[in-house]
Design an enzyme around this catalytic site. Structure first.
Site, PDB file in Angstrom:
ATOM      1  N   ASP A   1       4.267   1.259  -4.252  1.00  0.00           N
ATOM      2  CA  ASP A   1       3.129   1.860  -5.271  1.00  0.00           C
ATOM      3  C   ASP A   1       3.038   0.424  -6.299  1.00  0.00           C
ATOM      4  O   ASP A   1       4.039  -0.192  -6.723  1.00  0.00           O
ATOM      5  CB  ASP A   1       3.596   2.886  -6.133  1.00  0.00           C
ATOM      6  CG  ASP A   1       2.482   3.469  -7.002  1.00  0.00           C
ATOM      7  OD1 ASP A   1       1.427   2.706  -7.441  1.00  0.00           O
ATOM      8  OD2 ASP A   1       2.631   4.475  -7.296  1.00  0.00           O
TER       9      ASP A   1
ATOM     10  N   LYS B   1     -12.758  -0.252 -13.996  1.00  0.00           N
ATOM     11  CA  LYS B   1     -13.524  -1.658 -13.410  1.00  0.00           C
ATOM     12  C   LYS B   1     -13.866  -2.526 -14.428  1.00  0.00           C
ATOM     13  O   LYS B   1     -13.616  -3.543 -14.548  1.00  0.00           O
ATOM     14  CB  LYS B   1     -14.571  -1.471 -12.187  1.00  0.00           C
ATOM     15  CG  LYS B   1     -14.063  -0.803 -11.204  1.00  0.00           C
ATOM     16  CD  LYS B   1     -13.092  -1.292 -10.447  1.00  0.00           C
ATOM     17  CE  LYS B   1     -12.623  -0.933  -9.006  1.00  0.00           C
ATOM     18  NZ  LYS B   1     -11.443  -1.500  -8.552  1.00  0.00           N
TER      19      LYS B   1
ATOM     20  N   ASP C   1       0.847  -0.997  -0.090  1.00  0.00           N
ATOM     21  CA  ASP C   1      -0.001   0.093   0.133  1.00  0.00           C
ATOM     22  C   ASP C   1       0.866   1.225   0.053  1.00  0.00           C
ATOM     23  O   ASP C   1       1.798   1.583   0.946  1.00  0.00           O
ATOM     24  CB  ASP C   1      -1.005   0.098   1.390  1.00  0.00           C
ATOM     25  CG  ASP C   1      -1.915   0.789   1.238  1.00  0.00           C
ATOM     26  OD1 ASP C   1      -1.536   2.184   0.639  1.00  0.00           O
ATOM     27  OD2 ASP C   1      -3.196   0.491   1.609  1.00  0.00           O
TER      28      ASP C   1
ATOM     29  N   SER D   1     -16.754  -3.865  -9.105  1.00  0.00           N
ATOM     30  CA  SER D   1     -17.966  -2.919  -8.519  1.00  0.00           C
ATOM     31  C   SER D   1     -19.244  -3.105  -9.375  1.00  0.00           C
ATOM     32  O   SER D   1     -19.051  -3.398 -10.507  1.00  0.00           O
ATOM     33  CB  SER D   1     -17.763  -1.497  -8.723  1.00  0.00           C
ATOM     34  OG  SER D   1     -18.538  -0.701  -8.546  1.00  0.00           O
TER      35      SER D   1
ATOM     36  N   TYR E   1     -13.647   6.206 -13.595  1.00  0.00           N
ATOM     37  CA  TYR E   1     -13.496   5.246 -12.487  1.00  0.00           C
ATOM     38  C   TYR E   1     -14.086   4.000 -12.935  1.00  0.00           C
ATOM     39  O   TYR E   1     -13.682   2.763 -12.808  1.00  0.00           O
ATOM     40  CB  TYR E   1     -13.774   5.939 -11.238  1.00  0.00           C
ATOM     41  CG  TYR E   1     -14.402   4.625 -10.196  1.00  0.00           C
ATOM     42  CD1 TYR E   1     -13.455   3.853  -9.696  1.00  0.00           C
ATOM     43  CD2 TYR E   1     -15.640   4.140  -9.883  1.00  0.00           C
ATOM     44  CE1 TYR E   1     -13.633   2.928  -8.761  1.00  0.00           C
ATOM     45  CE2 TYR E   1     -16.025   3.238  -9.269  1.00  0.00           C
ATOM     46  CZ  TYR E   1     -14.995   2.526  -8.677  1.00  0.00           C
ATOM     47  OH  TYR E   1     -15.108   1.459  -7.728  1.00  0.00           O
TER      48      TYR E   1
HETATM   49  C1  UD1 Z   1     -20.788   5.503  -5.930  1.00  0.00           C
HETATM   50  C2  UD1 Z   1     -20.181   5.030  -7.139  1.00  0.00           C
HETATM   51  C3  UD1 Z   1     -19.771   3.852  -7.398  1.00  0.00           C
HETATM   52  C4  UD1 Z   1     -18.798   3.383  -6.457  1.00  0.00           C
HETATM   53  C5  UD1 Z   1     -19.322   3.661  -4.926  1.00  0.00           C
HETATM   54  C6  UD1 Z   1     -18.207   3.308  -4.288  1.00  0.00           C
HETATM   55  C7  UD1 Z   1     -21.304   7.046  -8.278  1.00  0.00           C
HETATM   56  C8  UD1 Z   1     -22.394   7.250  -9.357  1.00  0.00           C
HETATM   57  N1  UD1 Z   1     -21.356   5.705  -8.099  1.00  0.00           N
HETATM   58  O1  UD1 Z   1     -21.901   4.548  -5.656  1.00  0.00           O
HETATM   59  O2  UD1 Z   1     -19.441   3.553  -8.685  1.00  0.00           O
HETATM   60  O3  UD1 Z   1     -18.445   2.014  -6.702  1.00  0.00           O
HETATM   61  O4  UD1 Z   1     -19.492   4.928  -4.835  1.00  0.00           O
HETATM   62  O5  UD1 Z   1     -18.417   3.467  -2.800  1.00  0.00           O
HETATM   63  O6  UD1 Z   1     -20.917   7.758  -7.864  1.00  0.00           O
HETATM   64  N2  UD1 Z   1     -26.394  10.412  -1.337  1.00  0.00           N
HETATM   65  C9  UD1 Z   1     -27.120  11.360  -1.094  1.00  0.00           C
HETATM   66  N3  UD1 Z   1     -26.309  12.406  -0.311  1.00  0.00           N
HETATM   67  C10 UD1 Z   1     -25.075  12.507  -0.157  1.00  0.00           C
HETATM   68  C11 UD1 Z   1     -24.229  11.398  -0.628  1.00  0.00           C
HETATM   69  C12 UD1 Z   1     -25.064  10.434  -0.976  1.00  0.00           C
HETATM   70  O7  UD1 Z   1     -28.297  11.636  -0.874  1.00  0.00           O
HETATM   71  O8  UD1 Z   1     -24.315  13.393   0.420  1.00  0.00           O
HETATM   72  C13 UD1 Z   1     -27.115   9.251  -2.024  1.00  0.00           C
HETATM   73  C14 UD1 Z   1     -26.760   9.155  -3.510  1.00  0.00           C
HETATM   74  O9  UD1 Z   1     -27.550   9.959  -4.348  1.00  0.00           O
HETATM   75  C15 UD1 Z   1     -26.979   7.652  -3.657  1.00  0.00           C
HETATM   76  C16 UD1 Z   1     -26.769   7.097  -2.249  1.00  0.00           C
HETATM   77  O10 UD1 Z   1     -26.683   8.166  -1.528  1.00  0.00           O
HETATM   78  O11 UD1 Z   1     -28.386   7.492  -4.005  1.00  0.00           O
HETATM   79  C17 UD1 Z   1     -25.385   6.333  -2.094  1.00  0.00           C
HETATM   80  O12 UD1 Z   1     -24.428   7.309  -2.642  1.00  0.00           O
HETATM   81  P1  UD1 Z   1     -22.767   6.924  -2.545  1.00  0.00           P
HETATM   82  O13 UD1 Z   1     -22.607   6.418  -1.111  1.00  0.00           O
HETATM   83  O14 UD1 Z   1     -22.011   8.072  -3.105  1.00  0.00           O
HETATM   84  O15 UD1 Z   1     -22.908   5.584  -3.415  1.00  0.00           O
HETATM   85  P2  UD1 Z   1     -23.165   5.368  -5.139  1.00  0.00           P
HETATM   86  O16 UD1 Z   1     -23.574   6.553  -6.059  1.00  0.00           O
HETATM   87  O17 UD1 Z   1     -24.163   4.120  -5.068  1.00  0.00           O
END
Ligand code: UD1
Length: 344
Positions: free
Chosen positions: A60, A156, A33, A127, A152
């Site tokens: 790395d 994957k 790491d 993912s 990103y």
């Molecule tokens: C995201 C990535 C995904 C990645 C994963 C890693 C995107 C589109 N996808 O997934 O590729 O593998 O993270 O962990 O970015 N949310 C809120 N408010 C916030 C933050 C998040 O409402 O402040 C909501 C988002 O809209 C989503 C859910 O919470 O519906 C989960 O969000 P998040 O934890 O960022 O994960 P993903 O977007 O599903």
């Protein structure tokens, strides 16, 4: 002793997996790491929780020569789990070349080393992002992969393809790509968890930091999706469940139980949870009210995605055991330990 090398052993999922691996006294864990998005203290935490240490090389994975030296110094590695990668979706849009260079070169180097040093078993952190826009739920491994929405996500998708082409010509290696849904939560001890060095974007760190007052208010991204309460549905999965799945996947390969030399397996709970339900679960276990508003949709978000996890059960004998409240309670315990300086 069975030697297992993990890349990204100081990262979020890598460190939790290291703890589970170390619980087997027959396994020695070697981590590589470079600590660009993690800290050396995580290796200490892993040792503290597991009761014995993993060896971390601050190297790395993109540095082929330095990586080869790790294999030279540790002959007879039987399995590799490749976690190390950059994973911020927004950042990848701003810095595509950095993401392609880091995530793909590191994968190529580690596969090259696996072949050269005759490592038979390889596990890749993939993912659910490889499924892209979904037409049908739940998502099975037969759901076609689609064009990725971000660099990103593309690393994957392309990474999985690189492994496929490599396995076709490899003399030694068998591989599994584990497609994670939304890993959240922390170790039950509250002594290890997610601690993004950069501004967090993922839901659970934003929740716990809002509750701690480090972020003034949480915005729920979108209240007008076609879901039961209008907010997005995701398949959250406890990081310790994910870690246990890696141990099972490794055993599965090492025992030669795989039917194909390269397999893809979803890691999800199979349950869809909305953002508002996740917030309610947090409020219940933390016993406080979160300051949030429902705002606009976040560009690039899909309305709903959750897994069919039957293949993991059938092949690995694994299923998620911890529910959303346990995920939130552990994340909160970890955040409070960080706030109080119990964990650093
Ligand atoms: C995201 C990535 C995904 C990645 C994963 C890693 C995107 C589109 N996808 O997934 O590729 O593998 O993270 O962990 O970015 N949310 C809120 N408010 C916030 C933050 C998040 O409402 O402040 C909501 C988002 O809209 C989503 C859910 O919470 O519906 C989960 O969000 P998040 O934890 O960022 O994960 P993903 O977007 O599903």
């Amino acid at each position: 002793m069975t030697k297992i090398l993990i890349t990204g052993g100081c990262g979020y999922i890598g460190s939790h997996t290291a703890i589970e691996l170390l619980s087997n006294p027959e396994i020695e864990v070697i981590s590589v790491d470079n600590l660009i998005n993690s800290s050396a203290q995580t290796a200490d935490r892993v040792g503290q929780i597991a009761g014995r240490n993993m060896k971390n090389y601050q190297v790395d994975v993109c540095d082929k020569e330095a990586l080869s030296e790790v294999f030279e110094e540790n002959p007879g590695i039987e399995g590799v789990i490749h976690f190390a990668a950059l994973k911020a979706v927004g950042e990848s849009v701003e810095q595509p070349l950095r993401y392609y260079q880091n995530n793909l070169l590191s994968l190529i180097n580690i596969l090259d080393c696996c072949e050269k040093y005759e490592v038979k078993n390889f596990i890749f952190s993939s993912s659910c992002t490889v499924y892209g826009e979904i037409d049908q739920l739940p998502v099975t491994e037969q759901t076609p992969t689609k064009e990725a929405a971000s660099p990103y996500g593309n690393t994957k998708l392309v990474g999985e393809r690189i492994i496929k082409d490599f396995i076709a010509i490899s003399e030694n290696v068998n591989a599994i790509a584990l497609r994670y849904f939304n890993p959240v939560g922390a170790h039950d001890s509250g002594l290890n968890g997610e601690d993004p060095i950069n501004k967090p974007n993922n839901l659970v760190p934003v929740i716990t930091r809002t509750a701690s007052g480090m972020i003034p208010q949480l915005t729920v991204f979108g209240g007008d999706y076609a879901t039961r309460d209008g907010s997005c549905v995701r398949d959250y999965i406890h990081v310790v469940d994910i870690a246990e799945a890696h141990v099972k996947a490794l055993e599965y390969l090492m025992e030669g139980k795989n039917e194909d030399r390269y397999e893809y397996i979803n890691l999800g709970s199979g349950n869809g949870v909305t953002v508002l339900e996740a917030i309610q679960a947090f409020e219940k276990v933390a016993g406080l009210e979160l300051n949030y508003v429902v705002g606009d949709r976040r560009p690039g978000d899909v309305g709903a995605i959750y897994s069919d996890s039957s293949l993991a059960k059938e092949k690995l004998g694994w299923e998620a055991r911890r529910g959303i409240e346990e995920m939130m309670a552990s994340a909160w315990k970890w955040q409070m330990n960080l706030n109080e300086g119990v964990a650093v």
